[in-house]
Design an enzyme around this catalytic site. Structure first.
Site, PDB file in Angstrom:
ATOM      1  N   ARG A 111       0.805  -1.225   0.000  1.00 14.13           N
ATOM      2  CA  ARG A 111       0.000   0.000   0.000  1.00 14.13           C
ATOM      3  C   ARG A 111       0.839   1.278   0.000  1.00 14.13           C
ATOM      4  O   ARG A 111       0.352   2.351   0.352  1.00 14.13           O
ATOM      5  CB  ARG A 111      -0.983   0.019   1.171  1.00 14.13           C
ATOM      6  CG  ARG A 111      -2.021  -1.093   1.103  1.00 14.13           C
ATOM      7  CD  ARG A 111      -3.202  -0.802   2.009  1.00 14.13           C
ATOM      8  NE  ARG A 111      -4.220  -1.829   1.846  1.00 14.13           N
ATOM      9  CZ  ARG A 111      -4.339  -2.900   2.653  1.00 14.13           C
ATOM     10  NH1 ARG A 111      -3.494  -3.063   3.658  1.00 14.13           N
ATOM     11  NH2 ARG A 111      -5.286  -3.775   2.452  1.00 14.13           N
ATOM     12  N   LYS A 133       3.735  11.606 -11.040  1.00 13.47           N
ATOM     13  CA  LYS A 133       2.911  10.802 -11.947  1.00 13.47           C
ATOM     14  C   LYS A 133       3.611   9.464 -12.187  1.00 13.47           C
ATOM     15  O   LYS A 133       4.790   9.442 -12.569  1.00 13.47           O
ATOM     16  CB  LYS A 133       2.736  11.511 -13.286  1.00 13.47           C
ATOM     17  CG  LYS A 133       1.578  12.463 -13.371  1.00 13.47           C
ATOM     18  CD  LYS A 133       1.425  12.861 -14.837  1.00 13.47           C
ATOM     19  CE  LYS A 133       0.321  13.834 -15.056  1.00 13.47           C
ATOM     20  NZ  LYS A 133       0.187  14.182 -16.486  1.00 13.47           N
ATOM     21  N   GLU A 175      10.694  18.137 -24.555  1.00 14.64           N
ATOM     22  CA  GLU A 175       9.958  18.471 -23.332  1.00 14.64           C
ATOM     23  C   GLU A 175      10.358  19.851 -22.795  1.00 14.64           C
ATOM     24  O   GLU A 175       9.542  20.565 -22.216  1.00 14.64           O
ATOM     25  CB  GLU A 175      10.193  17.404 -22.261  1.00 14.64           C
ATOM     26  CG  GLU A 175       9.660  16.019 -22.615  1.00 14.64           C
ATOM     27  CD  GLU A 175       8.147  15.886 -22.441  1.00 14.64           C
ATOM     28  OE1 GLU A 175       7.475  16.887 -22.117  1.00 14.64           O
ATOM     29  OE2 GLU A 175       7.638  14.767 -22.625  1.00 14.64           O
ATOM     30  N   LYS A 213       8.002  23.232 -13.985  1.00 12.69           N
ATOM     31  CA  LYS A 213       7.237  22.041 -13.602  1.00 12.69           C
ATOM     32  C   LYS A 213       6.871  22.093 -12.121  1.00 12.69           C
ATOM     33  O   LYS A 213       5.735  21.789 -11.728  1.00 12.69           O
ATOM     34  CB  LYS A 213       8.075  20.790 -13.895  1.00 12.69           C
ATOM     35  CG  LYS A 213       7.396  19.453 -13.553  1.00 12.69           C
ATOM     36  CD  LYS A 213       6.416  19.036 -14.616  1.00 12.69           C
ATOM     37  CE  LYS A 213       5.752  17.696 -14.304  1.00 12.69           C
ATOM     38  NZ  LYS A 213       6.518  16.544 -14.785  1.00 12.69           N
ATOM     39  N   GLU A 223      -3.638  17.210 -11.195  1.00  9.51           N
ATOM     40  CA  GLU A 223      -4.039  17.529 -12.560  1.00  9.51           C
ATOM     41  C   GLU A 223      -5.536  17.798 -12.684  1.00  9.51           C
ATOM     42  O   GLU A 223      -6.206  17.290 -13.575  1.00  9.51           O
ATOM     43  CB  GLU A 223      -3.619  16.411 -13.525  1.00  9.51           C
ATOM     44  CG  GLU A 223      -3.482  16.866 -14.958  1.00  9.51           C
ATOM     45  CD  GLU A 223      -2.838  15.841 -15.869  1.00  9.51           C
ATOM     46  OE1 GLU A 223      -3.570  15.252 -16.672  1.00  9.51           O
ATOM     47  OE2 GLU A 223      -1.619  15.628 -15.759  1.00  9.51           O
ATOM     48  N   ARG A 227      -2.198  21.825 -14.393  1.00 17.79           N
ATOM     49  CA  ARG A 227      -1.175  20.813 -14.669  1.00 17.79           C
ATOM     50  C   ARG A 227      -1.444  20.078 -15.981  1.00 17.79           C
ATOM     51  O   ARG A 227      -0.510  19.591 -16.623  1.00 17.79           O
ATOM     52  CB  ARG A 227      -1.071  19.816 -13.513  1.00 17.79           C
ATOM     53  CG  ARG A 227       0.080  18.829 -13.713  1.00 17.79           C
ATOM     54  CD  ARG A 227       0.396  17.975 -12.511  1.00 17.79           C
ATOM     55  NE  ARG A 227       1.492  17.061 -12.821  1.00 17.79           N
ATOM     56  CZ  ARG A 227       2.013  16.199 -11.967  1.00 17.79           C
ATOM     57  NH1 ARG A 227       1.555  16.130 -10.726  1.00 17.79           N
ATOM     58  NH2 ARG A 227       2.999  15.410 -12.335  1.00 17.79           N
ATOM     59  N   ASN A 231       0.639  18.674 -20.737  1.00 22.15           N
ATOM     60  CA  ASN A 231       0.435  17.628 -21.733  1.00 22.15           C
ATOM     61  C   ASN A 231       0.347  18.177 -23.157  1.00 22.15           C
ATOM     62  O   ASN A 231      -0.108  17.474 -24.063  1.00 22.15           O
ATOM     63  CB  ASN A 231      -0.835  16.826 -21.402  1.00 22.15           C
ATOM     64  CG  ASN A 231      -0.667  15.986 -20.154  1.00 22.15           C
ATOM     65  OD1 ASN A 231       0.252  15.187 -20.053  1.00 22.15           O
ATOM     66  ND2 ASN A 231      -1.552  16.177 -19.187  1.00 22.15           N
ATOM     67  N   HIS A 234       1.022  15.950 -26.092  1.00 21.38           N
ATOM     68  CA  HIS A 234       0.859  14.559 -25.669  1.00 21.38           C
ATOM     69  C   HIS A 234      -0.440  13.925 -26.165  1.00 21.38           C
ATOM     70  O   HIS A 234      -0.479  12.724 -26.410  1.00 21.38           O
ATOM     71  CB  HIS A 234       0.935  14.463 -24.147  1.00 21.38           C
ATOM     72  CG  HIS A 234       2.302  14.706 -23.589  1.00 21.38           C
ATOM     73  ND1 HIS A 234       2.964  15.906 -23.747  1.00 21.38           N
ATOM     74  CD2 HIS A 234       3.135  13.909 -22.877  1.00 21.38           C
ATOM     75  CE1 HIS A 234       4.148  15.830 -23.157  1.00 21.38           C
ATOM     76  NE2 HIS A 234       4.272  14.635 -22.623  1.00 21.38           N
ATOM     77  N   HIS A 238       0.449  10.620 -27.860  1.00 20.72           N
ATOM     78  CA  HIS A 238       0.111   9.318 -27.283  1.00 20.72           C
ATOM     79  C   HIS A 238      -0.608   8.428 -28.296  1.00 20.72           C
ATOM     80  O   HIS A 238      -0.423   7.205 -28.296  1.00 20.72           O
ATOM     81  CB  HIS A 238      -0.765   9.504 -26.039  1.00 20.72           C
ATOM     82  CG  HIS A 238       0.001   9.966 -24.839  1.00 20.72           C
ATOM     83  ND1 HIS A 238      -0.610  10.287 -23.647  1.00 20.72           N
ATOM     84  CD2 HIS A 238       1.323  10.163 -24.633  1.00 20.72           C
ATOM     85  CE1 HIS A 238       0.301  10.664 -22.768  1.00 20.72           C
ATOM     86  NE2 HIS A 238       1.483  10.597 -23.350  1.00 20.72           N
ATOM     87  N   HIS A 251       9.383   8.621 -26.929  1.00 20.15           N
ATOM     88  CA  HIS A 251       8.280   9.418 -26.397  1.00 20.15           C
ATOM     89  C   HIS A 251       8.440  10.899 -26.756  1.00 20.15           C
ATOM     90  O   HIS A 251       7.490  11.543 -27.227  1.00 20.15           O
ATOM     91  CB  HIS A 251       8.195   9.252 -24.880  1.00 20.15           C
ATOM     92  CG  HIS A 251       7.207  10.168 -24.225  1.00 20.15           C
ATOM     93  ND1 HIS A 251       5.846  10.101 -24.476  1.00 20.15           N
ATOM     94  CD2 HIS A 251       7.374  11.199 -23.351  1.00 20.15           C
ATOM     95  CE1 HIS A 251       5.223  11.039 -23.773  1.00 20.15           C
ATOM     96  NE2 HIS A 251       6.124  11.718 -23.090  1.00 20.15           N
TER      97      HIS A 251
END
Length: 347
Positions: A111, A133, A175, A213, A223, A227, A231, A234, A238, A251
């Site tokens: 956990r 993330k 990035e 960031k 997010e 935030r 992306n 992205h 993606h 990526h």
């Protein structure tokens, strides 16, 4: 050494940016997770700088296509075999793929246990290692399984970047450009005027990107708002990664293409001037980043958008630059306009 603070409701930690790796201490057991390439180049250096009760190493395959539950299970198997417990610490030692997988494994092991990010690629140092993330891919899409699990520290050792090949380096630059376009026009102009192959300029760009960031994460950890602007590039990127089975592009390369696609959409919505589109594309191409992808089936590409995590209630969300240094998060764009942009990339 430069230190940048991340402050969220549930945690606080520092991103350490330096040219060497400091001594890292942990009172209990440590599990280092890396890939064959990074372990071969740098593992001995890391082991010499870690002081812990016991230290174990787990090596997982390299590449986006291995960002799977099978890799997570390999890490967990190693942790259980060596009897790690809730006082133990995982160490993510590699690029963005390793960081995302290890953060996710640490978040679900008993956990949740602490973990440290030691990013070895430019992309990971400026973006993916910061902000908590974590996640893995499946056949539906990228990072659709995951959680927010903040590291206890991030150590960005710039000397690791000396072993990057040019393609990996450029993927990280994508990035950096993303941050500048959305949040800081002056930084974008700096990138236009300076070559990041110069270490002095690179050092500044890494720190500036992490500062941007950090500011965004501090404001919106989970997010729910701003935030999502990180992306940019992205949403399109993606889909390209998924359609090419994570094997044709890195990526950051997909992000570069996605930025160019998002720019065309922003242009059609009068958010971005044609000259600004050209400046961004020129900067991407200076680092040999791809800016085109031939879409073979626009309808299929469009349907893949609905697997994006930002999209809700069948509304597609797009991150679009508003001039240079500004950004809009839009979920009200007519399908016809989106299909026009996809059509431009099908020719």
């Amino acid at each position: 050494m430069q230190e940048i603070s991340i402050q969220t409701p549930e945690s606080s930690y520092k991103v350490h940016i330096a040219n060497t790796l400091p001594k890292i201490s942990h009172k209990s057991k440590v599990l280092i997770v890396s890939n064959p390439k990074v372990a071969g180049l740098h593992l001995q250096s890391l082991l010499a700088n870690i002081q812990a009760k016991e230290v174990y190493v787990c090596v997982i395959p390299d590449g986006e296509r291995y960002k799977t539950m099978q890799s997570v299970e390999s890490i967990l198997e190693c942790a259980f075999t060596h009897r790690l417990d809730r006082n133990s610490c995982f160490v993510a030692f590699g690029g963005g793929v390793v960081g995302d997988i290890v953060g996710f494994a640490a978040g679900i092991f008993q956990r949740g246990v602490s973990f440290i990010q030691i990013p070895t690629t430019l992309l990971a140092q400026v973006d993916s290692s910061v902000g908590g993330k974590t996640g893995i891919n499946n056949h539906f899409g990228k990072n659709l399984i995951g959680l927010f699990h903040q590291p206890k520290a991030v150590y960005a050792n710039l000397s690791f970047l000396q072993t990057l090949d040019s393609r990996e380096f450029s993927a990280g630059v994508a990035e950096i450009i993303k941050m500048a376009v959305c949040f800081d026009e002056t930084f974008f102009e700096f990138l236009e005027q300076n070559d990041l192959s110069d270490f002095k300029h690179l050092q500044y760009a890494v720190a500036k990107s992490v500062e941007i960031k950090a500011r965004v994460v501090n404001e919106d950890e989970k997010e729910k708002g701003i935030r999502a602007a990180l992306n940019y590039g992205h949403t399109f990127g993606h889909v390209i990664e998924n359609l090419t089975h994570y094997s044709s592009f890195l990526h950051g390369e997909c992000v570069a293409i996605g930025m160019n696609m998002a720019n065309r959409l922003a242009y059609k919505l009068n958010l971005l001037q044609d000259s600004q589109c050209a400046r961004i594309e020129k900067l991407l191409e200076r680092y040999n980043l791809p800016t085109r992808y031939k879409i073979s089936n626009c309808a299929e590409f469009y349907e893949k958008f609905f697997l994006d995590k930002k999209s809700k209630d069948s509304q597609l969300t797009f991150i679009l630059p508003q001039g240079l240094g500004g950004v809009q998060i839009r979920n009200d764009i007519d399908k016809g306009v989106i299909m026009e942009v996809l059509g431009e990339f099908s020719k």
